[in-house]
Enzyme design. Structure first.
Site, PDB file in Angstrom:
ATOM      1  N   ASP A 275       0.833  -1.212   0.000  1.00 18.82           N
ATOM      2  CA  ASP A 275       0.000   0.000   0.000  1.00 18.82           C
ATOM      3  C   ASP A 275       0.865   1.259   0.000  1.00 18.82           C
ATOM      4  O   ASP A 275       1.959   1.268   0.580  1.00 18.82           O
ATOM      5  CB  ASP A 275      -0.904  -0.020   1.245  1.00 18.82           C
ATOM      6  CG  ASP A 275      -2.080   0.921   1.098  1.00 18.82           C
ATOM      7  OD1 ASP A 275      -2.346   1.392  -0.031  1.00 18.82           O
ATOM      8  OD2 ASP A 275      -2.734   1.206   2.114  1.00 18.82           O
ATOM      9  N   GLY A 276       0.349   2.311  -0.621  1.00 15.88           N
ATOM     10  CA  GLY A 276       1.010   3.611  -0.547  1.00 15.88           C
ATOM     11  C   GLY A 276       1.565   4.128  -1.858  1.00 15.88           C
ATOM     12  O   GLY A 276       2.173   5.202  -1.893  1.00 15.88           O
TER      13      GLY A 276
ATOM     14  N   HIS B 237       2.483   3.446  -9.013  1.00 12.87           N
ATOM     15  CA  HIS B 237       2.384   1.999  -9.268  1.00 12.87           C
ATOM     16  C   HIS B 237       3.607   1.509 -10.044  1.00 12.87           C
ATOM     17  O   HIS B 237       4.119   0.429  -9.774  1.00 12.87           O
ATOM     18  CB  HIS B 237       1.095   1.678 -10.035  1.00 12.87           C
ATOM     19  CG  HIS B 237      -0.155   1.993  -9.270  1.00 12.87           C
ATOM     20  ND1 HIS B 237      -0.329   1.637  -7.955  1.00 12.87           N
ATOM     21  CD2 HIS B 237      -1.297   2.647  -9.623  1.00 12.87           C
ATOM     22  CE1 HIS B 237      -1.517   2.044  -7.535  1.00 12.87           C
ATOM     23  NE2 HIS B 237      -2.118   2.666  -8.527  1.00 12.87           N
TER      24      HIS B 237
ATOM     25  N   GLU C  75     -12.082  -5.069  -4.834  1.00 10.60           N
ATOM     26  CA  GLU C  75     -12.656  -3.720  -4.657  1.00 10.60           C
ATOM     27  C   GLU C  75     -11.919  -2.669  -5.503  1.00 10.60           C
ATOM     28  O   GLU C  75     -12.430  -1.562  -5.706  1.00 10.60           O
ATOM     29  CB  GLU C  75     -12.594  -3.298  -3.183  1.00 10.60           C
ATOM     30  CG  GLU C  75     -13.560  -4.061  -2.262  1.00 10.60           C
ATOM     31  CD  GLU C  75     -13.086  -5.474  -1.939  1.00 10.60           C
ATOM     32  OE1 GLU C  75     -11.855  -5.707  -1.881  1.00 10.60           O
ATOM     33  OE2 GLU C  75     -13.950  -6.365  -1.774  1.00 10.60           O
TER      34      GLU C  75
ATOM     35  N   LEU D 169      11.216 -20.302  -5.038  1.00  8.51           N
ATOM     36  CA  LEU D 169      10.281 -19.395  -4.348  1.00  8.51           C
ATOM     37  C   LEU D 169       8.938 -19.484  -5.047  1.00  8.51           C
ATOM     38  O   LEU D 169       8.862 -19.444  -6.276  1.00  8.51           O
ATOM     39  CB  LEU D 169      10.797 -17.945  -4.432  1.00  8.51           C
ATOM     40  CG  LEU D 169       9.827 -16.843  -3.971  1.00  8.51           C
ATOM     41  CD1 LEU D 169       9.568 -16.953  -2.467  1.00  8.51           C
ATOM     42  CD2 LEU D 169      10.388 -15.448  -4.294  1.00  8.51           C
TER      43      LEU D 169
ATOM     44  N   ARG E  41       1.804  -5.004   6.109  1.00 12.00           N
ATOM     45  CA  ARG E  41       1.087  -3.992   5.330  1.00 12.00           C
ATOM     46  C   ARG E  41       1.888  -2.705   5.394  1.00 12.00           C
ATOM     47  O   ARG E  41       2.177  -2.193   6.483  1.00 12.00           O
ATOM     48  CB  ARG E  41      -0.323  -3.743   5.862  1.00 12.00           C
ATOM     49  CG  ARG E  41      -1.037  -2.695   4.994  1.00 12.00           C
ATOM     50  CD  ARG E  41      -2.480  -2.483   5.358  1.00 12.00           C
ATOM     51  NE  ARG E  41      -3.079  -1.570   4.393  1.00 12.00           N
ATOM     52  CZ  ARG E  41      -4.316  -1.634   3.952  1.00 12.00           C
ATOM     53  NH1 ARG E  41      -5.117  -2.580   4.400  1.00 12.00           N
ATOM     54  NH2 ARG E  41      -4.784  -0.750   3.086  1.00 12.00           N
TER      55      ARG E  41
HETATM   56  C1  FPP Z   1      -1.891   0.045  -3.383  1.00 11.33           C
HETATM   57  O1  FPP Z   1      -1.439   1.397  -3.323  1.00 11.33           O
HETATM   58  C2  FPP Z   1      -1.337  -0.632  -4.552  1.00 11.33           C
HETATM   59  C3  FPP Z   1      -2.067  -1.199  -5.557  1.00 11.33           C
HETATM   60  C4  FPP Z   1      -3.542  -1.171  -5.616  1.00 11.33           C
HETATM   61  C5  FPP Z   1      -1.417  -1.826  -6.725  1.00 11.33           C
HETATM   62  C6  FPP Z   1      -0.178  -2.620  -6.427  1.00 11.33           C
HETATM   63  C7  FPP Z   1       0.601  -2.709  -7.673  1.00 11.33           C
HETATM   64  C8  FPP Z   1       1.929  -2.684  -7.741  1.00 11.33           C
HETATM   65  C9  FPP Z   1       2.848  -2.690  -6.582  1.00 11.33           C
HETATM   66  C10 FPP Z   1       2.535  -2.626  -9.112  1.00 11.33           C
HETATM   67  C11 FPP Z   1       3.237  -3.838  -9.538  1.00 11.33           C
HETATM   68  C12 FPP Z   1       2.475  -5.101  -9.423  1.00 11.33           C
HETATM   69  C13 FPP Z   1       2.590  -6.142 -10.276  1.00 11.33           C
HETATM   70  C14 FPP Z   1       1.990  -7.467  -9.899  1.00 11.33           C
HETATM   71  C15 FPP Z   1       3.283  -6.006 -11.576  1.00 11.33           C
HETATM   72  P1  FPP Z   1      -2.530   2.552  -3.359  1.00 11.33           P
HETATM   73  O2  FPP Z   1      -2.777   2.927  -4.779  1.00 11.33           O
HETATM   74  O3  FPP Z   1      -3.758   2.114  -2.619  1.00 11.33           O
HETATM   75  O4  FPP Z   1      -1.803   3.712  -2.595  1.00 11.33           O
HETATM   76  P2  FPP Z   1      -2.474   4.815  -1.669  1.00 11.33           P
HETATM   77  O5  FPP Z   1      -2.991   4.106  -0.447  1.00 11.33           O
HETATM   78  O6  FPP Z   1      -1.340   5.733  -1.361  1.00 11.33           O
HETATM   79  O7  FPP Z   1      -3.556   5.482  -2.469  1.00 11.33           O
END
Ligand code: FPP
Length: 255
Positions: A22-23, A39, A69, A133, A190
């Site tokens: 997250d983040g 991302h 979601e 892994l 998390r």
């Molecule tokens: C949450 O951060 C993250 C996601 C919803 C997407 C996770 C994706 C990646 C780490 C990219 C790479 C993944 C793959 C499998 C290639 P957020 O958008 O909720 O952040 P926020 O809480 O700051 O809004």
């Protein structure tokens, strides 16, 4: 992949690590960049985490990449994430395969484009025999969906006469859950400061140690992961027993 950096403090590495990454959005917004930039940066942390798990001999890693979601996010962000997944599958699978990583996608894959589904299946097939892994990537995944799906599959097995309804217990139902047959999740991390599980592995986290950190996902590196593993090492895992029993050495895990 880069070379090892050992930390003397980690005496007990988890076998199975699960992470809510997250983040990304906040990381980008703080830099006045679009969320999709976060991302993209998040992928670097993901690569560093895979390398870290390989180095530490962690057997399984489960990542929450896209929740059931997350479809509610702005269309543009969902589109950018789908493009990112496609590109990552094209770019990373061969290298991960070369390092002995087995890739599994968990979740309801049917909601994705046929192209993305085909590439996910191809990645799973290609890496199926790898053992260094096991990397589970949760996409269109929800813990409630997982449990409901297992219940439906069990009901179908009853309808086919393969099992008795009365025989359904925790062990039997677990056969149809995502991550079935894998080592239990023992450490959940998390990032991003929120203190929630957010419908991630509801069943599988029953006995996991939970670690919440403020670090935003793109800033995660080996040092941050070392801190989390050190925290895990400090925890006493009792699995329902007393501390005295655990210290006496009779504390066998049930999870
Ligand atoms: C949450 O951060 C993250 C996601 C919803 C997407 C996770 C994706 C990646 C780490 C990219 C790479 C993944 C793959 C499998 C290639 P957020 O958008 O909720 O952040 P926020 O809480 O700051 O809004």
């Amino acid at each position: 992949m880069s070379s090892p950096s050992a930390s003397a403090d980690i005496v007990r590495a988890p076998q199975h690590l699960a992470i809510v990454m997250d983040g990304n959005g906040r990381w980008a917004e703080r830099r006045h960049r679009p969320r999709s930039f976060g991302h993209r940066e998040g992928q670097k942390a993901l690569r560093a985490t895979l390398e870290y798990c390989l180095r530490r001999g962690i057997k399984a890693l489960t990542l929450f990449a896209f929740s059931s979601e997350n479809w509610r996010r702005p269309e543009e962000e969902v589109g950018a994430l789908m493009q990112l997944f496609l590109k990552a599958l094209d770019r990373e699978v061969d290298e991960l395969h070369g390092h002995g990583v087995r890739i599994e996608f968990i979740g309801d894959l049917s909601a994705f484009s046929p192209e993305l589904q085909a590439r996910m299946h191809k990645a799973m097939e290609k890496t199926r025999a790898n053992t260094a892994l096991l990397a589970n990537v949760a996409v269109n995944y929800g813990g409630r969906w997982d449990i409901a799906n297992a219940a439906r599959l069990a009901a179908e097995a009853v309808a086919r006469g393969e099992i008795e309804a009365a025989s359904i217990n925790e062990n039997l139902l677990a056969r149809w859950l995502a991550l079935s047959g894998q080592p239990p999740v023992d450490l959940f991390i998390r990032t991003g400061g929120e203190l929630r599980i957010s419908n991630f592995l509801l069943w599988q986290l029953a006995y996991a140690e939970l670690v919440f950190i403020d670090t935003l996902w793109p800033d995660v590196d080996a040092a941050v992961l070392d801190d989390c593993l050190n925290e895990f090492t400090r925890r006493e895992r009792r699995f329902g027993q007393t501390s005295a029993q655990v210290v006496a050495g009779s504390g066998q895990g049930v999870a």
